[in-house]
Design a protein around this motif. Structure first.
Motif, short mmCIF file in Angstrom:
data_model
loop_
_atom_site.label_atom_id
_atom_site.label_comp_id
_atom_site.label_asym_id
_atom_site.label_seq_id
_atom_site.Cartn_x
_atom_site.Cartn_y
_atom_site.Cartn_z
N PRO A 126 0.83 -1.21 0.00
CA PRO A 126 0.00 0.00 0.00
C PRO A 126 0.86 1.26 0.00
O PRO A 126 1.85 1.35 0.74
CB PRO A 126 -0.81 -0.13 1.29
CG PRO A 126 -0.85 -1.59 1.58
CD PRO A 126 0.49 -2.10 1.13
N LEU A 127 0.48 2.21 -0.82
CA LEU A 127 1.18 3.49 -0.85
C LEU A 127 1.19 4.15 0.52
O LEU A 127 2.16 4.82 0.90
CB LEU A 127 0.49 4.40 -1.88
CG LEU A 127 0.95 5.85 -1.97
CD1 LEU A 127 2.41 5.94 -2.35
CD2 LEU A 127 0.07 6.61 -2.97
N ALA A 128 0.12 3.94 1.29
CA ALA A 128 0.01 4.57 2.61
C ALA A 128 1.08 4.10 3.58
O ALA A 128 1.33 4.76 4.59
CB ALA A 128 -1.38 4.32 3.19
N LYS A 133 -0.84 9.87 4.28
CA LYS A 133 -1.97 10.72 3.90
C LYS A 133 -2.83 10.09 2.80
O LYS A 133 -3.94 10.55 2.55
CB LYS A 133 -1.47 12.10 3.46
CG LYS A 133 -0.92 12.93 4.62
CD LYS A 133 -0.56 14.33 4.19
CE LYS A 133 -0.06 15.15 5.37
NZ LYS A 133 0.28 16.54 4.98
N PHE A 134 -2.31 9.04 2.16
CA PHE A 134 -3.08 8.35 1.13
C PHE A 134 -3.86 7.16 1.69
O PHE A 134 -4.34 6.32 0.93
CB PHE A 134 -2.15 7.88 0.01
CG PHE A 134 -1.68 8.98 -0.90
CD1 PHE A 134 -2.37 9.30 -2.06
CD2 PHE A 134 -0.54 9.71 -0.58
CE1 PHE A 134 -1.93 10.32 -2.89
CE2 PHE A 134 -0.09 10.73 -1.41
CZ PHE A 134 -0.79 11.04 -2.57
N ILE A 159 -4.41 2.25 -2.71
CA ILE A 159 -3.49 2.44 -3.82
C ILE A 159 -2.21 1.68 -3.50
O ILE A 159 -1.71 1.72 -2.38
CB ILE A 159 -3.18 3.94 -4.02
CG1 ILE A 159 -4.44 4.71 -4.39
CG2 ILE A 159 -2.11 4.13 -5.09
CD1 ILE A 159 -4.23 6.21 -4.41
N THR A 160 -1.65 0.98 -4.50
CA THR A 160 -0.41 0.24 -4.31
C THR A 160 0.69 0.77 -5.22
O THR A 160 0.43 1.57 -6.14
CB THR A 160 -0.61 -1.25 -4.60
OG1 THR A 160 -0.90 -1.41 -6.01
CG2 THR A 160 -1.75 -1.84 -3.76
N ILE A 161 1.91 0.31 -4.99
CA ILE A 161 3.03 0.66 -5.86
C ILE A 161 2.76 0.20 -7.28
O ILE A 161 3.05 0.91 -8.25
CB ILE A 161 4.33 0.04 -5.32
CG1 ILE A 161 4.62 0.53 -3.89
CG2 ILE A 161 5.50 0.36 -6.25
CD1 ILE A 161 4.70 2.03 -3.74
N LEU A 220 -1.60 16.21 -3.42
CA LEU A 220 -2.28 15.19 -4.22
C LEU A 220 -3.15 14.30 -3.34
O LEU A 220 -4.24 13.87 -3.75
CB LEU A 220 -1.24 14.36 -4.98
CG LEU A 220 -1.77 13.36 -6.01
CD1 LEU A 220 -2.57 14.06 -7.09
CD2 LEU A 220 -0.60 12.59 -6.62
N ALA A 221 -2.69 14.03 -2.14
CA ALA A 221 -3.46 13.18 -1.22
C ALA A 221 -4.78 13.82 -0.82
O ALA A 221 -5.70 13.12 -0.37
CB ALA A 221 -2.62 12.88 0.02
#
Length: 437
Positions: A126-128, A133-134, A159-161, A220-221
């Protein structure tokens, strides 16, 4: 025809036409590795490409064009015509400098794959984990609709890499793709993925960019996504955001990481986010097509690329030379090695140039049905293996066939790229010429 109507080529529809440009040429690359002797000259080796280049320059459709074509680890053949600008004395050559725009994306993608290979990132992470903040993203119910609570819902998955690398995160791309309120909001918040000109041109990038990659990511977040993560291929700022991910995962500034891990080892001495003043003599001019007229929008002596950018744009920020970018493609053709130097592991290159699209894509999306997408570049399936690469918004093209080893680079400077069929025509000509050898 008005400037604003020509600028509409940069609409969402224009981007999707560009997204289909490579089909004919790349699909022809069912050819064996070239083990035969080279012909007497590049023009003899690549007659179709030479004719294409000559035709465009002779008709003054472009000021110049340089093509780099090679096999595996062999040196490239270069075909060059025209001058660095219509008014320049210097003839265009393999060391002329071109704004490669979105051909930056595969470089950023491979930088991410280095970190995946080293265990500092993972594709389905996960991007988070890196940017908290995502963690709880909102998604528009109606694409490009209102940014109001009644048009927002929670993201059904993180959201993932992988999503960032393949344009499936649901992120937008400002006014160059998003046509509704969210496009204006991107411009207002400085979520701008690059620089084009000091001149205000309708339909091109608008707004002053955020002051740093960290600020870009934070702002962006705060924006809603345009699609649920993992469901649609939609051109995005995912590779720009990846620059910030690389900073956090590596502990280095993004541009320093690229220099240390890719540009230096590959011998790419002419690839920059900012062109040094002493090198501007070989910077080409960029033009905007207004009807059949080419209007200069970024001249070498006053180029916006002589300024320090607000931050290194991992999606569209680089200037490079045909010789330099061919070194990057040569490294990929060598599965991570070039001139005896190991830049990336073979495993990282194989994964990065393969189809990384998530298995959550919705039916009807063009990519799962027709193409794949790897680490920042399209994957076209051929009998010899994947043809990997991407295009630039000012008419450049860079692909490598991972089976045959064919490297295909084409460089000119005009916008919008879709005004001509040059990118598609070049790949088709290169494939035909390669098949004759």
């Amino acid at each position: 025809m008005s400037l604003s109507s020509i600028s509409a080529e940069f609409s969402r529809r224009s981007f999707m036409r560009g997204a289909g440009a490579v089909g004919t040429g790349a699909a022809m690359l069912n050819i064996p590795f070239a083990g035969r002797a080279l012909a007497a000259s590049p023009a003899d080796s690549w007659p179709g490409v030479e004719a294409l280049v000559s035709d465009y320059v002779r008709q003054r459709k472009v000021a110049n064009m340089v093509c780099a074509l090679g096999w595996g680890q062999r040196e490239a053949d270069f075909i060059a015509k025209g001058r660095d600008s219509f008014l320049a004395e210097r003839m265009a050559d393999p060391d002329s400098l071109y704004r490669i725009y979105s051909m930056t994306k595969p470089i950023t993608g491979m930088a991410a794959m280095i970190l995946v290979d080293e265990g500092r990132l993972s594709l389905d992470q996960p991007l988070a984990d890196l940017l908290p903040k995502f963690a709880d993203m909102q998604v528009q119910k109606i694409y490009d609709g209102a940014i109001t609570p009644d048009n927002l819902e929670r993201a059904v998955r993180p959201i993932t890499i992988r999503h960032l690398l393949t344009h499936t995160a649901g992120l937008g791309y400002g006014s160059m793709v998003q046509q509704g309120p969210i496009g204006a909001a991107y411009a207002e918040k400085g979520l701008v993925p690059g620089a084009i000109s000091r001149i205000e041109i309708p339909g091109l990038l608008r707004g002053a960019p955020a002051g740093s990659l960290a600020a870009f990511a934070d702002r962006l977040a705060e924006m809603p996504l345009v699609y649920q993560p993992g469901t649609r291929w939609s051109y995005s700022v995912g590779l720009d955001l990846m620059g910030r991910v690389i900073e956090i995962a590596s502990g280095q500034p993004f541009d320093a990481f690229l220099q240390e891990r890719i540009f230096g080892p590959c011998g790419m001495a002419s690839t920059w986010f900012r062109v040094p003043a002493e090198e501007k003599f070989r910077l080409t001019a960029n033009y905007f097509l207004l009807g059949d007229n080419l209007l200069p929008i970024d001249q070498p002596g006053t180029s916006i690329y002589l300024d320090q950018p607000a931050f290194p744009f991992g999606g569209a920020g680089l200037v490079s030379s045909p010789r330099d970018y061919d070194r990057f493609l040569m490294m990929l053709a060598g599965y991570g090695a070039i001139d005896g130097v190991r830049v990336m592991s073979e495993r990282a290159v194989r994964i990065g140039t393969s189809d990384l699209l998530p298995d959550t894509m919705l039916p009807g999306d063009i990519y799962p049905a027709t193409y794949g997408f790897g680490a920042g570049g399209r994957v076209v399936r051929t009998a010899n293996g994947p043809n990997f690469g991407w295009f630039g918004a000012a008419g450049t093209t860079g692909f490598v066939n991972m089976g045959s080893g064919l490297r295909q680079g084409q460089y000119s400077q005009y916008m919008p790229a879709q005004f001509y069929s040059l990118q598609e025509d070049f790949l088709a000509a290169a494939a035909r010429d390669a098949g004759r050898r």
